[in-house]
Design a protein around this motif. Structure first.
Motif, PDB file in Angstrom:
ATOM      1  N   LYS A  57       0.858  -1.182   0.000  1.00  0.00           N
ATOM      2  CA  LYS A  57       0.000   0.000   0.000  1.00  0.00           C
ATOM      3  C   LYS A  57       0.892   1.229   0.000  1.00  0.00           C
ATOM      4  O   LYS A  57       1.888   1.274   0.721  1.00  0.00           O
ATOM      5  CB  LYS A  57      -0.913  -0.007   1.229  1.00  0.00           C
ATOM      6  CG  LYS A  57      -1.822   1.203   1.353  1.00  0.00           C
ATOM      7  CD  LYS A  57      -2.874   0.977   2.428  1.00  0.00           C
ATOM      8  CE  LYS A  57      -2.293   0.664   3.764  1.00  0.00           C
ATOM      9  NZ  LYS A  57      -3.298   0.366   4.796  1.00  0.00           N
ATOM     10  N   TYR A  59       2.165   4.922   0.886  1.00  0.00           N
ATOM     11  CA  TYR A  59       2.066   5.665   2.146  1.00  0.00           C
ATOM     12  C   TYR A  59       0.923   6.670   2.085  1.00  0.00           C
ATOM     13  O   TYR A  59       0.111   6.780   2.996  1.00  0.00           O
ATOM     14  CB  TYR A  59       3.384   6.380   2.443  1.00  0.00           C
ATOM     15  CG  TYR A  59       3.335   7.218   3.698  1.00  0.00           C
ATOM     16  CD1 TYR A  59       3.399   6.617   4.949  1.00  0.00           C
ATOM     17  CD2 TYR A  59       3.204   8.605   3.632  1.00  0.00           C
ATOM     18  CE1 TYR A  59       3.339   7.381   6.112  1.00  0.00           C
ATOM     19  CE2 TYR A  59       3.129   9.371   4.782  1.00  0.00           C
ATOM     20  CZ  TYR A  59       3.202   8.756   6.014  1.00  0.00           C
ATOM     21  OH  TYR A  59       3.123   9.514   7.158  1.00  0.00           O
ATOM     22  N   SER A  60       0.858   7.431   1.002  1.00  0.00           N
ATOM     23  CA  SER A  60      -0.267   8.334   0.787  1.00  0.00           C
ATOM     24  C   SER A  60      -1.013   7.872  -0.453  1.00  0.00           C
ATOM     25  O   SER A  60      -0.492   7.109  -1.260  1.00  0.00           O
ATOM     26  CB  SER A  60       0.197   9.786   0.631  1.00  0.00           C
ATOM     27  OG  SER A  60       1.099   9.902  -0.455  1.00  0.00           O
ATOM     28  N   SER A  61      -2.229   8.344  -0.609  1.00  0.00           N
ATOM     29  CA  SER A  61      -3.060   7.885  -1.717  1.00  0.00           C
ATOM     30  C   SER A  61      -2.757   8.694  -2.980  1.00  0.00           C
ATOM     31  O   SER A  61      -1.888   9.576  -2.993  1.00  0.00           O
ATOM     32  CB  SER A  61      -4.537   8.032  -1.363  1.00  0.00           C
ATOM     33  OG  SER A  61      -4.915   9.397  -1.405  1.00  0.00           O
ATOM     34  N   ASP A 103      -8.619   2.914  -3.157  1.00  0.00           N
ATOM     35  CA  ASP A 103      -8.271   4.256  -3.607  1.00  0.00           C
ATOM     36  C   ASP A 103      -9.137   4.695  -4.787  1.00  0.00           C
ATOM     37  O   ASP A 103      -9.424   5.891  -4.943  1.00  0.00           O
ATOM     38  CB  ASP A 103      -6.788   4.324  -3.982  1.00  0.00           C
ATOM     39  CG  ASP A 103      -5.886   4.380  -2.756  1.00  0.00           C
ATOM     40  OD1 ASP A 103      -6.378   4.754  -1.679  1.00  0.00           O
ATOM     41  OD2 ASP A 103      -4.694   4.048  -2.865  1.00  0.00           O
ATOM     42  N   CYS A 144      -6.113  -3.442   7.219  1.00  0.00           N
ATOM     43  CA  CYS A 144      -7.092  -2.845   6.299  1.00  0.00           C
ATOM     44  C   CYS A 144      -8.494  -3.361   6.629  1.00  0.00           C
ATOM     45  O   CYS A 144      -8.674  -4.552   6.879  1.00  0.00           O
ATOM     46  CB  CYS A 144      -6.767  -3.200   4.851  1.00  0.00           C
ATOM     47  SG  CYS A 144      -5.234  -2.490   4.237  1.00  0.00           S
ATOM     48  N   VAL A 247      -2.665  11.937   4.656  1.00  0.00           N
ATOM     49  CA  VAL A 247      -2.554  10.642   3.975  1.00  0.00           C
ATOM     50  C   VAL A 247      -3.918  10.067   3.614  1.00  0.00           C
ATOM     51  O   VAL A 247      -4.006   9.122   2.832  1.00  0.00           O
ATOM     52  CB  VAL A 247      -1.777   9.618   4.828  1.00  0.00           C
ATOM     53  CG1 VAL A 247      -0.361  10.110   5.087  1.00  0.00           C
ATOM     54  CG2 VAL A 247      -2.499   9.319   6.135  1.00  0.00           C
ATOM     55  N   CYS A 321      -8.790   2.128   4.424  1.00  0.00           N
ATOM     56  CA  CYS A 321      -7.386   1.846   4.088  1.00  0.00           C
ATOM     57  C   CYS A 321      -6.497   1.863   5.328  1.00  0.00           C
ATOM     58  O   CYS A 321      -5.422   1.264   5.347  1.00  0.00           O
ATOM     59  CB  CYS A 321      -6.869   2.841   3.058  1.00  0.00           C
ATOM     60  SG  CYS A 321      -6.747   4.556   3.656  1.00  0.00           S
ATOM     61  N   ARG A 323      -4.655   4.167   6.526  1.00  0.00           N
ATOM     62  CA  ARG A 323      -3.408   4.919   6.426  1.00  0.00           C
ATOM     63  C   ARG A 323      -3.249   5.859   7.618  1.00  0.00           C
ATOM     64  O   ARG A 323      -2.133   6.139   8.060  1.00  0.00           O
ATOM     65  CB  ARG A 323      -3.367   5.729   5.125  1.00  0.00           C
ATOM     66  CG  ARG A 323      -3.135   4.926   3.857  1.00  0.00           C
ATOM     67  CD  ARG A 323      -2.966   5.877   2.677  1.00  0.00           C
ATOM     68  NE  ARG A 323      -2.616   5.180   1.444  1.00  0.00           N
ATOM     69  CZ  ARG A 323      -3.495   4.777   0.530  1.00  0.00           C
ATOM     70  NH1 ARG A 323      -4.799   4.987   0.745  1.00  0.00           N
ATOM     71  NH2 ARG A 323      -3.104   4.157  -0.564  1.00  0.00           N
ATOM     72  N   LYS A 326      -1.361   4.349  10.492  1.00  0.00           N
ATOM     73  CA  LYS A 326       0.079   4.226  10.270  1.00  0.00           C
ATOM     74  C   LYS A 326       0.776   5.582  10.366  1.00  0.00           C
ATOM     75  O   LYS A 326       1.915   5.669  10.816  1.00  0.00           O
ATOM     76  CB  LYS A 326       0.345   3.591   8.902  1.00  0.00           C
ATOM     77  CG  LYS A 326      -0.034   2.110   8.813  1.00  0.00           C
ATOM     78  CD  LYS A 326       0.344   1.536   7.457  1.00  0.00           C
ATOM     79  CE  LYS A 326       0.029   0.045   7.385  1.00  0.00           C
ATOM     80  NZ  LYS A 326       0.835  -0.734   8.339  1.00  0.00           N
TER      81      LYS A 326
END
Length: 349
Positions: A57, A59-61, A103, A144, A247, A321, A323, A326
């Motif tokens: 995945k 780190y950012s979309s 995403d 997730c 993120v 997701c 994110r 994290k």
């Protein structure tokens, strides 16, 4: 929707040709974290070999391809007696390869905000229209929970979507642009065996989700637990840094800042993505802050995701997701926040 299959060798040839003729962005390793695990980001690539096909995945979309972190809106310069407005309504055609289903679903949520209604966002619309998206299935990470939010599969919002079925990919073709682009590529009709492999693979991927979140009735839960102590518990942890929003693939709040030169002869106006967790997000002229406490800001972020957005579009803004977990230096986990709210509701009944 048209279904085809493509061998892995032919896919490599196809993507290589796409890269040669278009600005193409794909997942690559940009660094490693404290555990020496690779950190993936979407960057422009010049060859197929640079692409990390089996990435977990990013780190950012891919949100920032459509909503840049910072945009210059206008500038003026009295020294030259000019005022200039800078609005980019167009973007050169580009390709993003390897986008995950969650995403893609996040983009569909942004589409509802920026493309619907009487006043669609022109620069977002231009970027969306001129971006060719190739999705790619993957095994879910352990944290997730996109399956709980029905965002683990994409049925539209992309041009091509690929699922690995062994020696080849099962291909969903979802636009005329994709159909035309594949004219010079060797693809095959789907056989019954291909279909069986595809269904088996989709079922296997669905079975791998380890994290589940009960989101039924979340809008009502947000209202019922609006004054819950849970917000104080997690709000005390929040550092108000805004990392979660940066993120997040669906956060779209922004701020407009006027930068004035000390000579008072020059100025620029910039728009930048912002976060409702930042301490001054709800501060108004005169200094009053409607959300002075971090617990209040945290609460309203969840309220927007699972109550406000539902009221407007009949679905949660979150795509699962995770994110934000994290990226959060304080370890705030949306899964645990929602579980705490449900436990609080049970205790109050």
């Amino acid at each position: 929707m048209i279904f085809k299959t493509i061998t892995k060798e032919n896919l490599k040839t196809f993507i290589s040709n796409v890269i040669e003729k278009n600005s193409t962005f794909a997942p690559v390793i940009t660094s490693r974290d404290s555990e020496n695990k690779p950190v993936y980001q979407f960057k422009e690539v010049e060859s197929f070999e640079e692409i990390e096909i089996d990435y977990t995945k990013s780190y950012s979309s891919i949100k920032n391809f459509f909503l840049p972190f910072k945009e210059n809106l206008s500038t003026f310069d009295f020294n030259e007696g000019s005022w200039e407005q800078n609005i980019n309504y167009t973007v050169h055609p580009r390709v993003i390869f390897g986008v995950r289903a969650c995403d893609i679903n996040a983009l569909l949520k942004l589409d509802q905000v920026f493309l619907q209604g009487k006043f669609p966002h022109p620069s977002y619309a231009a970027r969306r229209k001129n971006t060719f998206i190739i999705g790619l299935d993957h095994e879910p990470m352990e944290d997730c929970f996109c399956r709980s939010l029905d965002t683990d599969e994409a049925v539209h919002g992309f041009d091509i979507f690929l699922t690995d079925i062994g020696s080849k990919y099962f291909m969903l073709i979802n636009s005329s642009k994709a159909f035309n682009l594949l004219q010079n590529t060797e693809v095959e009709d789907v056989t019954e065996k291909d279909r069986e492999h595809y269904i088996k693979e989709k079922n296997r991927l669905a079975s791998l989700f380890q994290t589940q979140v009960e989101i039924t009735g979340m809008a009502n839960l947000m209202d019922l637990e609006f004054e819950s102590d849970v917000w104080q518990k997690w709000g005390d942890k929040c550092l108000s840094c805004g990392s979660c929003a940066m993120v997040c693939p669906t956060c779209y709040c922004y701020n407009v800042c006027e930068k004035i030169d000390l000579s008072l002869r020059k100025s620029s106006k910039e728009k930048m993505l912002y976060s409702c967790n930042l301490i001054d997000f709800a501060e108004v002229a005169g200094g009053h802050n409607f959300r002075e406490k971090s617990s209040s800001r945290l609460k309203y972020r969840y309220y927007h995701q699972h109550r406000g957005f539902v009221e407007s579009f009949d679905e949660s803004k979150c795509v699962g997701c995770n994110r934000c977990r994290k990226a959060c230096p304080a370890g705030i986990n949306p899964v645990e926040v929602i579980k705490d709210l449900r436990m609080q509701r049970q205790e109050n009944e």
